[in-house]
Design an enzyme around this catalytic site. Structure first.
Site, short mmCIF file in Angstrom:
data_model
loop_
_atom_site.label_atom_id
_atom_site.label_comp_id
_atom_site.label_asym_id
_atom_site.label_seq_id
_atom_site.Cartn_x
_atom_site.Cartn_y
_atom_site.Cartn_z
CB THR A 1 -48.96 -18.65 -5.64
OG1 THR A 1 -48.50 -16.73 -5.10
CG2 THR A 1 -47.62 -19.02 -4.61
CB SER B 1 -47.57 -16.47 -2.03
OG SER B 1 -48.55 -15.82 -2.63
CG HIS C 1 -56.64 -14.83 -24.75
ND1 HIS C 1 -57.51 -14.48 -24.39
CD2 HIS C 1 -55.37 -13.81 -24.48
CE1 HIS C 1 -57.15 -14.42 -23.29
NE2 HIS C 1 -55.76 -13.69 -22.97
CB CYS D 1 -51.51 -13.27 -23.34
SG CYS D 1 -52.59 -12.62 -23.28
NE ARG E 1 -45.17 -8.04 -22.91
CZ ARG E 1 -46.63 -8.31 -22.53
NH1 ARG E 1 -47.53 -6.69 -22.32
NH2 ARG E 1 -46.92 -8.76 -21.81
N GLY F 1 -57.15 -14.49 -18.59
CA GLY F 1 -56.07 -13.35 -18.90
C GLY F 1 -56.24 -11.96 -17.97
#
Length: 341
Positions: A13, A42, A245, A132, A101, A163
């Site tokens: 959502t 949600s 961006h 991003c 990451r 973002g």
């Protein structure tokens, strides 16, 4: 692709989660069953997929039974807790948070740059989706690096409020309305007013004076490109733009690249569209990138302050190529090359 897959979207959502569901549909991903997952907040909500309303389920430890691919976009804490649970249940996780990451056991993938790293998912069952702002930059850097080897990158970003999330989008809209009505503004999401302002502050400040967002761009670029010798320095700025961006990128290369060479290389690069005709006022803008998956590159010009330097301007939709589309592209390669039925 030969089969269909049960796909969960964690954080379905949220702004990125909604885009993930939309991208699965737009790209005709072979979904046999979509499992939208979110927090208890949600409960009662639905997502629309292939014309049907699907009820959102509350995320719990049993949510991944039978799920084969799990796309996560619900924040680092949720990813840290539930990513391994999903992987143990047999799903391959594609995680959009920063949680995994820089884990050396987890591949960090941009399909146009390092698709071969996807196969490393077998170590943990998790694949990380980069930040991003890093994604759109490395899509432009990789073909230039292959041609002339990039030694150094200096980047300044101009990042949209989406973002940060939907609350930031709402805050910008509310502040603009208030200012145009000569009313006082309120800021809760950002430490200062974002409307008609720029904040050189994305994520928390670190002891070295950089923000966490800036260091993500440094570390993630080296990992994705597979080259720790590339020197990267970044300044990341939040600007009063809703979507997409923008980045001013300066590179120094080992071999000299002319502007014409760079333009031709980028025009042939996967996922890139060159928009570069200043005589006609044609250059990449956030309005042009919003809603599409290409990375737009323009303002390509020589940096005459050094022997082998180039400047260029990179723009991409941060919710699509910067997040949702990149994750779905990873999943597409995953089922093409590793999870064939």
């Amino acid at each position: 692709m030969g089969g269909t897959y049960r796909v969960a979207v964690v954080g379905a959502t949220g702004a990125v989660g909604q885009q993930m569901v939309a991208c699965l549909e737009e790209r005709n991903f072979p979904v046999s069953r979509l499992v939208p997952l979110a927090s208890e907040r949600s409960l009662g909500k639905t997502v629309t997929f292939l014309g049907k309303e699907i009820s959102v389920e509350v995320l719990n430890e049993d949510s991944f039974d039978g799920v084969e691919i799990a796309l996560f976009s619900a924040g680092g804490g949720i990813s840290k807790e539930y990513g391994p649970i999903a992987a143990r249940a047999g799903a391959v996780v594609v995680d959009n948070s920063s949680a995994w990451r820089m884990d050396p056991e987890v591949p960090l993938v941009v399909p146009e740059v390092n698709p071969q790293d996807i196969g490393l998912y077998t170590k943990t069952g998790i694949i990380a989706n980069p930040n991003c702002s890093t994604i759109q930059m490395v899509v432009a850097l990789k073909p230039l690096h292959d041609a002339a080897r990039i030694k150094r990158v200096v980047v300044s970003t101009y990042q949209a409020v989406s973002g940060t999330g939907q609350k930031a989008v709402d805050e910008l809209a509310e502040q603009v309305r208030a200012l145009l009505s000569c009313q006082p503004t309120k800021n809760k999401v950002y430490p200062h007013r974002i409307a008609f302002n720029c904040l050189p502050h994305i994520d928390v400040f670190l002891p070295n004076g950089y923000t966490k967002e800036e260091m993500k761009m440094v570390n993630e670029t080296q990992k994705i490109m597979g080259d720790d010798s590339i020197q990267v320095t970044a300044t990341t700025v939040r600007v009063p733009v809703f979507y997409s961006h923008s980045e001013a990128v300066n590179i120094e290369t080992e071999r000299k690249l002319t502007v014409d060479e760079a333009r031709k290389i980028l025009a042939q690069a996967p996922g890139v569209k060159v928009v570069d005709n200043p005589a006609k006022n044609e250059y990449p803008m956030p309005l042009d990138a919003a809603g599409q998956d290409l990375t737009l590159v323009g303002r390509i010009r020589e940096d005459f302050s050094i022997p082998n330097g180039l400047n260029f301007w990179v723009v991409a939709d941060n919710l699509r190529k910067g997040a949702a589309t990149n994750a779905v592209q990873i999943a597409e390669l995953l089922i093409r090359d590793y999870l064939r039925k």
